[in-house]
Design an enzyme around this catalytic site. Structure first.
Site, mmCIF file in Angstrom:
data_model
loop_
_atom_site.group_PDB
_atom_site.id
_atom_site.type_symbol
_atom_site.label_atom_id
_atom_site.label_comp_id
_atom_site.label_asym_id
_atom_site.label_seq_id
_atom_site.Cartn_x
_atom_site.Cartn_y
_atom_site.Cartn_z
ATOM 1 N N ASP A 176 2.499 -32.559 -24.513
ATOM 2 C CA ASP A 176 4.107 -32.939 -24.696
ATOM 3 C C ASP A 176 4.787 -33.600 -23.390
ATOM 4 O O ASP A 176 5.704 -34.096 -23.559
ATOM 5 C CB ASP A 176 4.739 -31.621 -25.185
ATOM 6 C CG ASP A 176 4.279 -31.272 -26.465
ATOM 7 O OD1 ASP A 176 4.230 -31.906 -27.483
ATOM 8 O OD2 ASP A 176 3.641 -30.141 -26.493
ATOM 9 N N HIS A 233 -1.561 -24.809 -21.052
ATOM 10 C CA HIS A 233 -2.085 -24.908 -22.417
ATOM 11 C C HIS A 233 -2.813 -23.683 -22.446
ATOM 12 O O HIS A 233 -3.654 -23.234 -21.757
ATOM 13 C CB HIS A 233 -2.941 -26.112 -22.643
ATOM 14 C CG HIS A 233 -2.934 -26.507 -23.890
ATOM 15 N ND1 HIS A 233 -3.920 -26.152 -24.581
ATOM 16 C CD2 HIS A 233 -2.367 -27.423 -24.696
ATOM 17 C CE1 HIS A 233 -3.936 -26.340 -25.937
ATOM 18 N NE2 HIS A 233 -2.804 -27.314 -25.942
#
Ligand code: COA
Length: 383
Positions: A319, A268
């Site tokens: 996700d 991320h």
């Protein structure tokens, strides 16, 4: 005539705008070092346990949690807006069965703009009403397209059902089971808003030109579609299919790092110690997988997570665990990114309203790194 040296921009070039603060917002805060996410100051863990999607929508759009009447009014307006105009159903019937659902959704948002009586009105009141229409209608569009591509008739929304149960009902025609409703509602709460991610930034850039909400949302949909952003959950699920068995996960991960292949759902830009949304999706993914008696995909996911951490300290993002949870709910894999969009519409609209309220054109500079001085060469003299 000689050309001057290229003008250097006032500030330094930052690749990918990493660390650059481009916007001030009261909507959400993301602390990547501590792994803390808040919406309007409320910790996401509290919202995940206690709030449902419509409450979060209200919180983002109006700044406070709704009282009973405010919530009931919003729910009634969403219910009234949920059916889509006939032209949209005609458009969906004329769409190829194998179209990419994110493209279908983007087209539908364009078509909804054409039938929206307030499409060009960018006042806060009109923008909120349009946000309600888009939030209510995105699920209807997705469910209708999914049925049409499977040669089934679209199902009208049921005004007695809330936002999330309606979505599942319109997809399948069955009364949705409470566990799936709870899981999908939680998913929408977790995905509703998230700082200055790529699609939200896109929406704000479009809004900063004082273009309308539908244009901003169409831009955001384009940005969300990519596998480095919203497309990562679908890409994660496809990776799980490719791996096939839990015992093959380690070799897959080792090879991915060796060949510099990105492992989807991992890493991320902001969270460097873990994504606070992941634990909720993990818990519910496992629960739903156990209920379906098909825990294999969840087990592969966990093996991948652990193997990644062994080879390199990278963490799963939202996700990663969305993938199996949505799969176990029964959401078609190519509808994962559209489901993300149908949740994030709350945050996008709130950002567009916030941008209009204190607007300045978002227009950064570029640093020219091409040749300093060139001249026009007549075509017959070119190599
Ligand atoms: N698989 C393998 N390696 C990864 C990785 C992944 N998913 N994510 C990051 N890394 C590695 C990078 O290769 C890089 O290694 P290096 O230092 O040896 O060059 C390092 O970790 C830092 O990553 P970087 O790509 O510079 O971070 P970023 O902030 O630019 O990118 C993402 C963040 C999300 C784009 C990136 O992690 C990614 O592509 N993840 C997969 C897609 C995804 O899940 N997206 C959804 C995000 S919510």
């Amino acid at each position: 005539m000689s050309t001057a040296e290229p003008v250097k921009p006032a500030s330094t070039f930052v690749k990918g705008l990493d660390g650059v603060v481009a916007v001030q917002t009261s909507l959400s805060s993301v602390d990547g070092q501590r792994g803390v996410l808040t919406y309007r100051g409320i910790n996401i863990h509290e919202l995940a346990e206690k709030a449902h999607y419509e409450e979060v929508v209200y919180l983002l759009w109006y700044g406070t949690l709704p009282n009973r009447k405010e919530l009931a009014d919003l729910e009634a307006r969403l219910a009234a807006n949920r059916p889509v105009p006939d032209q949209i159903i005609i458009l969906l019937r004329n769409t190829p069965d194998n179209a990419v659902p994110m493209v279908v959704l983007r087209n539908a948002v364009g078509a909804l703009a054409m039938s929206d009586p307030e499409a060009e009105d960018i006042s806060p009141e009109a923008t909120r009403r349009k946000a309600e229409r888009l939030t209510a209608q995105m699920g209807t569009v997705l469910a209708a397209y999914h049925r049409i591509r499977n040669h089934l008739e679209p199902i009208e929304p049921d005004s007695r059902l809330g936002h999330t149960p309606n979505l599942l009902y319109m997809l399948t025609g069955d009364q949705p089971d409470p566990l799936s409703v709870r899981a999908l509602d939680l998913y929408q709460v977790l995905l509703a808003e998230h700082g200055m991610n790529a699609s939200t930034f896109t929406a704000r850039v479009v809004a900063s030109t004082q273009a309308d909400l539908h244009s901003a949302v169409a831009g955001a949909l384009g940005s969300l579609k990519g596998p480095l952003h919203g497309g990562a959950a679908e890409a994660t699920m496809r990776t799980l299919f490719e791996i096939g068995e839990p015992e093959k996960a380690d070799a897959f991960v080792e090879n991915a790092f060796k060949t510099k292949r990105k492992i989807m759902g991992i890493g991320h830009r902001i969270y460097k110690t873990g994504d606070p949304r992941a634990m909720h999706l993990q818990k519910w993914g496992q629960l739903l997988g156990e209920r379906r008696g098909e825990l294999k995909w969840f087990k592969i996911l966990k093996e991948v997570e652990q193997a990644v951490y062994r080879y390199r300290q990278l963490y799963p993002n939202v996700d990663f665990f969305s993938s199996t949870m949505l799969y176990y709910i029964g959401i078609p894999v190519d509808m994962f990114t559209p489901m993300f969009a149908a949740s994030r519409i709350a945050g996008w609209s709130a950002h567009v309203i916030e941008q209009y309220a204190d607007d300045v054109l978002i227009r950064p500079q570029s640093e020219f790194i091409g040749p300093a001085e060139q001249h026009y060469v007549p075509i017959d003299e070119r190599e």
